[in-house]
Write a protein that holds these residues in place. Structure first.
Motif, PDB file in Angstrom:
ATOM      1  N   GLU A  11     -53.377   9.252  21.457  1.00 52.81           N
ATOM      2  CA  GLU A  11     -53.143   8.920  22.768  1.00 52.81           C
ATOM      3  C   GLU A  11     -54.367   9.086  23.593  1.00 52.81           C
ATOM      4  O   GLU A  11     -54.247   8.550  24.926  1.00 52.81           O
ATOM      5  CB  GLU A  11     -52.272   9.988  23.412  1.00 52.81           C
ATOM      6  CG  GLU A  11     -50.970  10.116  22.662  1.00 52.81           C
ATOM      7  CD  GLU A  11     -49.741  11.085  23.222  1.00 52.81           C
ATOM      8  OE1 GLU A  11     -50.350  12.071  23.852  1.00 52.81           O
ATOM      9  OE2 GLU A  11     -48.846  10.956  22.567  1.00 52.81           O
ATOM     10  N   SER A  12     -55.576   9.530  23.373  1.00 61.02           N
ATOM     11  CA  SER A  12     -56.586   9.724  24.359  1.00 61.02           C
ATOM     12  C   SER A  12     -57.916   9.413  23.691  1.00 61.02           C
ATOM     13  O   SER A  12     -58.051   9.282  22.573  1.00 61.02           O
ATOM     14  CB  SER A  12     -56.633  11.131  24.763  1.00 61.02           C
ATOM     15  OG  SER A  12     -56.839  12.073  23.831  1.00 61.02           O
ATOM     16  N   ALA A  13     -58.878   9.020  24.529  1.00 62.41           N
ATOM     17  CA  ALA A  13     -60.216   8.860  23.899  1.00 62.41           C
ATOM     18  C   ALA A  13     -60.676  10.010  23.080  1.00 62.41           C
ATOM     19  O   ALA A  13     -61.508   9.926  21.755  1.00 62.41           O
ATOM     20  CB  ALA A  13     -61.309   8.625  25.112  1.00 62.41           C
ATOM     21  N   GLU A  14     -60.222  11.435  23.559  1.00 64.72           N
ATOM     22  CA  GLU A  14     -60.845  12.494  22.617  1.00 64.72           C
ATOM     23  C   GLU A  14     -59.947  12.358  21.219  1.00 64.72           C
ATOM     24  O   GLU A  14     -60.839  12.769  20.111  1.00 64.72           O
ATOM     25  CB  GLU A  14     -60.427  13.784  23.058  1.00 64.72           C
ATOM     26  CG  GLU A  14     -60.980  14.059  24.539  1.00 64.72           C
ATOM     27  CD  GLU A  14     -60.436  13.662  25.956  1.00 64.72           C
ATOM     28  OE1 GLU A  14     -60.814  13.924  26.792  1.00 64.72           O
ATOM     29  OE2 GLU A  14     -59.718  12.611  25.804  1.00 64.72           O
ATOM     30  N   THR A  18     -61.885  12.247  17.769  1.00 63.35           N
ATOM     31  CA  THR A  18     -61.661  13.393  16.713  1.00 63.35           C
ATOM     32  C   THR A  18     -61.431  12.709  15.462  1.00 63.35           C
ATOM     33  O   THR A  18     -61.565  12.985  14.497  1.00 63.35           O
ATOM     34  CB  THR A  18     -60.597  14.271  17.223  1.00 63.35           C
ATOM     35  OG1 THR A  18     -61.243  14.790  18.384  1.00 63.35           O
ATOM     36  CG2 THR A  18     -60.319  15.278  16.204  1.00 63.35           C
ATOM     37  N   TYR A  19     -60.225  11.581  15.643  1.00 61.46           N
ATOM     38  CA  TYR A  19     -59.782  11.019  14.384  1.00 61.46           C
ATOM     39  C   TYR A  19     -61.016  10.193  13.433  1.00 61.46           C
ATOM     40  O   TYR A  19     -60.727  10.532  12.283  1.00 61.46           O
ATOM     41  CB  TYR A  19     -58.807   9.775  14.782  1.00 61.46           C
ATOM     42  CG  TYR A  19     -58.026   9.131  13.655  1.00 61.46           C
ATOM     43  CD1 TYR A  19     -57.211   9.480  12.824  1.00 61.46           C
ATOM     44  CD2 TYR A  19     -58.673   7.984  13.449  1.00 61.46           C
ATOM     45  CE1 TYR A  19     -56.519   8.967  11.815  1.00 61.46           C
ATOM     46  CE2 TYR A  19     -58.217   7.249  12.393  1.00 61.46           C
ATOM     47  CZ  TYR A  19     -57.264   7.591  11.606  1.00 61.46           C
ATOM     48  OH  TYR A  19     -56.811   6.994  10.259  1.00 61.46           O
ATOM     49  N   ALA A  23     -68.694  13.176  16.762  1.00 65.56           N
ATOM     50  CA  ALA A  23     -68.790  14.398  17.829  1.00 65.56           C
ATOM     51  C   ALA A  23     -69.098  13.915  19.263  1.00 65.56           C
ATOM     52  O   ALA A  23     -69.689  12.717  19.371  1.00 65.56           O
ATOM     53  CB  ALA A  23     -70.210  15.036  17.454  1.00 65.56           C
ATOM     54  N   TYR A  24     -68.673  14.392  20.087  1.00 68.44           N
ATOM     55  CA  TYR A  24     -68.702  13.854  21.701  1.00 68.44           C
ATOM     56  C   TYR A  24     -68.866  14.941  22.756  1.00 68.44           C
ATOM     57  O   TYR A  24     -68.522  16.258  22.289  1.00 68.44           O
ATOM     58  CB  TYR A  24     -67.487  13.060  21.900  1.00 68.44           C
ATOM     59  CG  TYR A  24     -66.392  13.804  21.950  1.00 68.44           C
ATOM     60  CD1 TYR A  24     -65.800  14.559  23.204  1.00 68.44           C
ATOM     61  CD2 TYR A  24     -65.657  14.052  20.854  1.00 68.44           C
ATOM     62  CE1 TYR A  24     -64.654  15.216  23.203  1.00 68.44           C
ATOM     63  CE2 TYR A  24     -64.179  14.726  20.960  1.00 68.44           C
ATOM     64  CZ  TYR A  24     -63.696  15.152  22.056  1.00 68.44           C
ATOM     65  OH  TYR A  24     -62.668  16.036  22.054  1.00 68.44           O
ATOM     66  N   ASP A  25     -69.535  14.598  23.835  1.00 71.76           N
ATOM     67  CA  ASP A  25     -69.679  15.424  24.929  1.00 71.76           C
ATOM     68  C   ASP A  25     -68.557  15.164  25.884  1.00 71.76           C
ATOM     69  O   ASP A  25     -68.293  14.339  26.338  1.00 71.76           O
ATOM     70  CB  ASP A  25     -71.063  15.112  25.584  1.00 71.76           C
ATOM     71  CG  ASP A  25     -71.460  15.972  26.947  1.00 71.76           C
ATOM     72  OD1 ASP A  25     -70.333  16.574  27.420  1.00 71.76           O
ATOM     73  OD2 ASP A  25     -72.360  15.865  27.524  1.00 71.76           O
ATOM     74  N   PRO A  26     -67.726  16.357  26.315  1.00 71.58           N
ATOM     75  CA  PRO A  26     -66.519  16.235  26.878  1.00 71.58           C
ATOM     76  C   PRO A  26     -66.867  15.601  28.411  1.00 71.58           C
ATOM     77  O   PRO A  26     -66.207  15.014  29.013  1.00 71.58           O
ATOM     78  CB  PRO A  26     -65.917  17.737  27.008  1.00 71.58           C
ATOM     79  CG  PRO A  26     -66.491  18.300  25.714  1.00 71.58           C
ATOM     80  CD  PRO A  26     -67.755  17.671  25.378  1.00 71.58           C
ATOM     81  N   ARG A  59     -64.570   2.933  12.940  1.00 73.02           N
ATOM     82  CA  ARG A  59     -65.434   4.167  13.408  1.00 73.02           C
ATOM     83  C   ARG A  59     -66.781   3.654  13.968  1.00 73.02           C
ATOM     84  O   ARG A  59     -67.130   4.094  14.939  1.00 73.02           O
ATOM     85  CB  ARG A  59     -65.587   4.842  12.244  1.00 73.02           C
ATOM     86  CG  ARG A  59     -66.381   6.223  12.440  1.00 73.02           C
ATOM     87  CD  ARG A  59     -66.854   7.021  11.272  1.00 73.02           C
ATOM     88  NE  ARG A  59     -67.587   8.151  11.588  1.00 73.02           N
ATOM     89  CZ  ARG A  59     -68.641   8.241  12.344  1.00 73.02           C
ATOM     90  NH1 ARG A  59     -69.368   7.261  12.740  1.00 73.02           N
ATOM     91  NH2 ARG A  59     -69.250   9.672  12.536  1.00 73.02           N
ATOM     92  N   ASP A  60     -67.242   2.582  13.236  1.00 72.93           N
ATOM     93  CA  ASP A  60     -68.612   2.112  13.839  1.00 72.93           C
ATOM     94  C   ASP A  60     -68.438   1.534  15.421  1.00 72.93           C
ATOM     95  O   ASP A  60     -69.525   1.792  16.047  1.00 72.93           O
ATOM     96  CB  ASP A  60     -69.191   1.095  12.983  1.00 72.93           C
ATOM     97  CG  ASP A  60     -69.829   1.699  11.732  1.00 72.93           C
ATOM     98  OD1 ASP A  60     -69.835   2.860  11.618  1.00 72.93           O
ATOM     99  OD2 ASP A  60     -69.936   0.953  10.634  1.00 72.93           O
TER     100      ASP A  60
END
Length: 102
Positions: A11-14, A18-19, A23-26, A59-60
């Protein structure tokens, strides 16, 4: 379950990041979430390969889209039409070009 069905539940970019184990910066996501997802879609759409994307290709494309906004911003990247118009970049659909009637 196919990757497309699994992704349909995200549902979200997060959720997407995650899927795919990215790794990401909120803070980046909070500001650029829609831009990242649109760029992800654009990268998938413009792939040279016509076969359905693999998990690694998804993913890429997502990692590339996210990185675009880690090192830049929405105004510079001009993902959405409003930013393109503001920069003087306009597109005209071929369907709207016609000969003038005498």
């Amino acid at each position: 379950m196919s990757i497309e069905l699994e992704m349909a539940e995200l549902e979200s970019a997060e959720d997407f990041l995650t899927y795919f184990g990215i790794a990401y910066d909120p803070g980046v996501i909070q500001i650029c979430r829609l831009h990242i997802l649109q760029r992800f879609h654009d990268y998938l759409k413009h792939r040279a390969d016509t076969a359905p994307p693999t998990h690694e290709q998804y993913r890429d494309c997502l990692a590339r889209a996210y990185e675009d906004f880690v090192h830049s911003d929405a105004q510079t990247e001009k993902v959405f039409r409003v930013f393109k118009r503001a920069a003087g970049i306009a597109t005209v659909p071929l369907s709207s070009i016609r000969r003038a009637r005498p």
